[in-house]
Write an enzyme that holds these catalytic residues in place. Sequence first.
Site, PDB file in Angstrom:
ATOM      1  N   SER A 181       0.825  -1.204   0.150  1.00  0.00           N
ATOM      2  CA  SER A 181       0.062  -0.021   0.029  1.00  0.00           C
ATOM      3  C   SER A 181       0.779   1.313   0.233  1.00  0.00           C
ATOM      4  O   SER A 181       0.325   2.336  -0.495  1.00  0.00           O
ATOM      5  CB  SER A 181      -1.179  -0.149   0.998  1.00  0.00           C
ATOM      6  OG  SER A 181      -0.234  -0.273   2.363  1.00  0.00           O
ATOM      7  N   HIS A 209      -5.419  -3.338  -2.862  1.00  0.00           N
ATOM      8  CA  HIS A 209      -5.156  -2.590  -3.781  1.00  0.00           C
ATOM      9  C   HIS A 209      -5.046  -2.958  -5.208  1.00  0.00           C
ATOM     10  O   HIS A 209      -4.874  -2.350  -6.077  1.00  0.00           O
ATOM     11  CB  HIS A 209      -3.986  -1.648  -3.318  1.00  0.00           C
ATOM     12  CG  HIS A 209      -4.147  -0.764  -2.218  1.00  0.00           C
ATOM     13  ND1 HIS A 209      -4.531   0.377  -2.102  1.00  0.00           N
ATOM     14  CD2 HIS A 209      -3.734  -1.307  -0.667  1.00  0.00           C
ATOM     15  CE1 HIS A 209      -4.545   0.710  -0.721  1.00  0.00           C
ATOM     16  NE2 HIS A 209      -3.935  -0.236  -0.079  1.00  0.00           N
ATOM     17  N   LYS A 239     -12.175   0.339  -1.781  1.00  0.00           N
ATOM     18  CA  LYS A 239     -11.280   1.055  -2.734  1.00  0.00           C
ATOM     19  C   LYS A 239     -11.639   0.923  -4.213  1.00  0.00           C
ATOM     20  O   LYS A 239     -12.683   1.714  -4.610  1.00  0.00           O
ATOM     21  CB  LYS A 239      -9.968   0.512  -2.466  1.00  0.00           C
ATOM     22  CG  LYS A 239      -9.343   0.507  -1.113  1.00  0.00           C
ATOM     23  CD  LYS A 239      -7.922  -0.026  -0.732  1.00  0.00           C
ATOM     24  CE  LYS A 239      -7.420   0.262   0.542  1.00  0.00           C
ATOM     25  NZ  LYS A 239      -8.231  -0.154   1.687  1.00  0.00           N
TER      26      LYS A 239
END
Length: 386
Positions: A181, A209, A239
């Site tokens: 990240s 991610h 996300k």
Amino acid sequence: MTHAALTRLQDGLAALQADHLERRRLLLDGVQGARVTIDGRRVVSFCSNDYLGLAAEPALVRAAHAALDKCGVGAGAAHLIAGHHRFHEDFEAAFARFVGKPAALLFTTGYMANLGVLTALLGRRGEVFGDKLNHASLVDAAQLSGATLTRYRHNDLAQLEGQLAASKAQDKLIASDLVFSMDGDIAPVDALLDLAERHDAWLYLDDAHGFGVLNDGRGGLSERARASDRVIYLATLGKAAGVAGAAVAAHASVIDWLIQKARPYIYTTASPPLLAACLLESLRQIAAGDARRERLRGHVAQLREGLAGLKHGALLPSDTPIQPLVVGTNDAAVRLSQALLQRGLLVAAIRAPTVPVNTARLRITLSAAHSADDVALLVEALHAVA
């Protein structure tokens, strides 16, 4: 009179401020997107995890409105009491099919999912082998599980193999971010799976991610990892998916065990069913999102090309929407972030302990919702102020 413990807290806060480590919350008005209103000011945002621009996607908004009439707002109970709605069930089945795993379980947050999985699968006779750059939730989960926590240098497979070979633990689990990240690089999935097979360990991959972004949107798993019974896959849904929560996908027996033993799943009220309905639409958008992903890849290439000759700071190697510009000191990162904000560009300064001391950075995150002009504006501003 102020008591001693409170005084120590106040002294600690003053020390954080002096070291440029104090954090404060920015106040967002309106919807999330490439342009947002923060603290009353309209800015271009380069610090959101909304990689595909789905957080305000009209199709998801319509799904939320439609679901409200069918399920109301709150779940009303824990999943194992009376809070498990058909929307939850339908999303779990759809998610498992999408990522190519037999079964899935929806958690309220990614943090809770990591806590739930590691504490359910491991105990005092277990050992977790974690990359040193893993997200804090993986570290906390390993510590709370009661298992031994052994950390290996970032992506150092030779060190990891030595640790696995020396382990006497009954249950072994390799835990790794799939996309890291703060650095934006990608774990070597198949090489980790080789080690898991050789040393009879679980492989737990946190793809917070990568899901929605990598490959065809199904995340960073290789086809071999999708087929492996020892691979447990986590996708965060707040996300690229644009909503909230997290889903864990694995062998059906693993999911059944988590339902029985994962305390953060058992002992909390279920997430609002309307979010699960939104996530069903999000999966459809991700599956059909090749154009968004192509636009995002274009932004990454444009940024990296534009900042190649930057005089102060250097981009870490990354092909993902996470583009870290390392500048060194906390003060330098904060000043650079503030200078960009004066130009209407919001880019977060990341400092210790989130990243190692003297590697403070601007963490630039790109979105399909950005335009090429937005990226060009950031490149120009960084050359001007750096």
